[in-house]
Design a protein around this motif. Structure first.
Motif, PDB file in Angstrom:
ATOM      1  N   THR A   3      15.493  25.512  33.353  1.00 29.50           N
ATOM      2  CA  THR A   3      15.996  26.438  34.366  1.00 29.50           C
ATOM      3  C   THR A   3      15.374  26.116  35.715  1.00 29.50           C
ATOM      4  O   THR A   3      14.230  25.705  35.811  1.00 29.50           O
ATOM      5  CB  THR A   3      15.671  27.899  34.002  1.00 29.50           C
ATOM      6  N   GLN A   7      17.887  29.773  39.636  1.00 35.43           N
ATOM      7  CA  GLN A   7      18.481  30.495  38.512  1.00 35.43           C
ATOM      8  C   GLN A   7      17.590  31.659  38.091  1.00 35.43           C
ATOM      9  O   GLN A   7      18.072  32.766  37.861  1.00 35.43           O
ATOM     10  CB  GLN A   7      18.681  29.559  37.319  1.00 35.43           C
ATOM     11  N   ARG A   8      16.300  31.379  38.012  1.00 33.87           N
ATOM     12  CA  ARG A   8      15.360  32.430  37.589  1.00 33.87           C
ATOM     13  C   ARG A   8      15.307  33.551  38.622  1.00 33.87           C
ATOM     14  O   ARG A   8      15.290  34.731  38.267  1.00 33.87           O
ATOM     15  CB  ARG A   8      13.979  31.830  37.364  1.00 33.87           C
ATOM     16  N   HIS A  10      17.648  34.470  40.523  1.00 34.85           N
ATOM     17  CA  HIS A  10      18.912  35.205  40.405  1.00 34.85           C
ATOM     18  C   HIS A  10      18.852  36.213  39.268  1.00 34.85           C
ATOM     19  O   HIS A  10      19.149  37.398  39.463  1.00 34.85           O
ATOM     20  CB  HIS A  10      20.076  34.227  40.209  1.00 34.85           C
ATOM     21  N   TRP A  11      18.466  35.764  38.057  1.00 33.94           N
ATOM     22  CA  TRP A  11      18.487  36.703  36.946  1.00 33.94           C
ATOM     23  C   TRP A  11      17.397  37.766  37.083  1.00 33.94           C
ATOM     24  O   TRP A  11      17.593  38.893  36.676  1.00 33.94           O
ATOM     25  CB  TRP A  11      18.482  36.035  35.584  1.00 33.94           C
ATOM     26  N   ASP A  99      13.138  38.229  31.021  1.00 34.73           N
ATOM     27  CA  ASP A  99      12.790  37.052  31.807  1.00 34.73           C
ATOM     28  C   ASP A  99      12.167  35.990  30.910  1.00 34.73           C
ATOM     29  O   ASP A  99      12.488  34.805  31.020  1.00 34.73           O
ATOM     30  CB  ASP A  99      11.839  37.413  32.945  1.00 34.73           C
ATOM     31  N   LEU A 102      15.011  34.539  28.702  1.00 30.44           N
ATOM     32  CA  LEU A 102      15.997  33.764  29.464  1.00 30.44           C
ATOM     33  C   LEU A 102      15.501  32.352  29.783  1.00 30.44           C
ATOM     34  O   LEU A 102      16.304  31.457  30.042  1.00 30.44           O
ATOM     35  CB  LEU A 102      16.368  34.494  30.756  1.00 30.44           C
ATOM     36  N   MET A 112      22.376  35.368  29.069  1.00 32.99           N
ATOM     37  CA  MET A 112      23.147  35.319  30.316  1.00 32.99           C
ATOM     38  C   MET A 112      24.540  35.900  30.088  1.00 32.99           C
ATOM     39  O   MET A 112      25.041  36.670  30.895  1.00 32.99           O
ATOM     40  CB  MET A 112      23.258  33.883  30.844  1.00 32.99           C
ATOM     41  N   VAL A 116      23.050  39.534  31.427  1.00 27.37           N
ATOM     42  CA  VAL A 116      22.985  39.318  32.877  1.00 27.37           C
ATOM     43  C   VAL A 116      24.374  39.353  33.519  1.00 27.37           C
ATOM     44  O   VAL A 116      24.571  40.046  34.523  1.00 27.37           O
ATOM     45  CB  VAL A 116      22.251  37.998  33.209  1.00 27.37           C
ATOM     46  N   GLN A 117      25.330  38.636  32.960  1.00 23.48           N
ATOM     47  CA  GLN A 117      26.659  38.590  33.576  1.00 23.48           C
ATOM     48  C   GLN A 117      27.370  39.941  33.587  1.00 23.48           C
ATOM     49  O   GLN A 117      27.969  40.305  34.603  1.00 23.48           O
ATOM     50  CB  GLN A 117      27.514  37.511  32.914  1.00 23.48           C
ATOM     51  N   GLU A 120      25.651  41.918  36.305  1.00 28.02           N
ATOM     52  CA  GLU A 120      26.013  41.345  37.602  1.00 28.02           C
ATOM     53  C   GLU A 120      27.407  41.788  38.015  1.00 28.02           C
ATOM     54  O   GLU A 120      27.637  42.164  39.171  1.00 28.02           O
ATOM     55  CB  GLU A 120      25.923  39.823  37.514  1.00 28.02           C
TER      56      GLU A 120
END
Length: 149
Positions: A3, A7-8, A10-11, A99, A102, A112, A116-117, A120
């Motif tokens: 990762t 990316q990290r 973001h999540w 975290d 992920l 994700m 997460v998605q 989001e």
């Protein structure tokens, strides 16, 4: 696949902004079989918020806000961190656990997609709804050019 920092970030941002009930509900099944060691238990503290007028000029101290942080290590040997605005220790713990998970390539893809998605998407819908409310109250001012008297 390793990762990236982006990316990290973001999540972690999505997890921090997620409504706690939604975050706990979506992630309960994913973490139930994983053991976590608590490195730093969720603790509440203060952080200073700085700002600029109109996003320009010199920074000034706007004030303080409460922040809850947590650090955990998963049985997959990944370390998770979280920083949550407010005093919700359960939210901070779950965000740190997610975290950590992920960061694992196999668990990361599943989380994700399942956690997460959807969060989001929900946050984007809420922003769009708020923007529509704001746009409905917008008033456009205009000036008519007067001719020479």
């Amino acid at each position: 696949m390793k990762t990236t920092t982006e990316q990290r970030q973001h999540w972690m941002s999505v997890l921090a902004k997620a409504p706690p009930e939604t975050l706990l509900g979506l992630s309960e099944d994913a973490i139930k079989d994983i053991h976590f060691d608590i490195i730093r238990a969720p603790e509440v503290g203060l952080t200073q918020v700085r700002a600029r007028m109109g996003n320009r000029g010199e920074r000034f101290n706007l004030g303080d806000m409460t922040l809850t942080r947590c650090v955990v290590r998963s049985s997959l040997n990944t370390v998770g961190h979280s920083y949550i605005a407010g005093r919700d220790k359960t939210h901070a713990l779950r965000a740190a656990q997610l975290d950590a998970l992920l960061q694992d390539p196999q668990m990361g893809e599943v989380l994700m997609e399942r956690v997460v998605q959807p969060i989001e998407s929900m946050l984007a819908d809420a922003r769009a709804s708020k923007q529509r409310e704001t746009d409905a109250t917008r008033v456009d001012f205009f000036t008519l050019v007067r001719g020479e008297d």
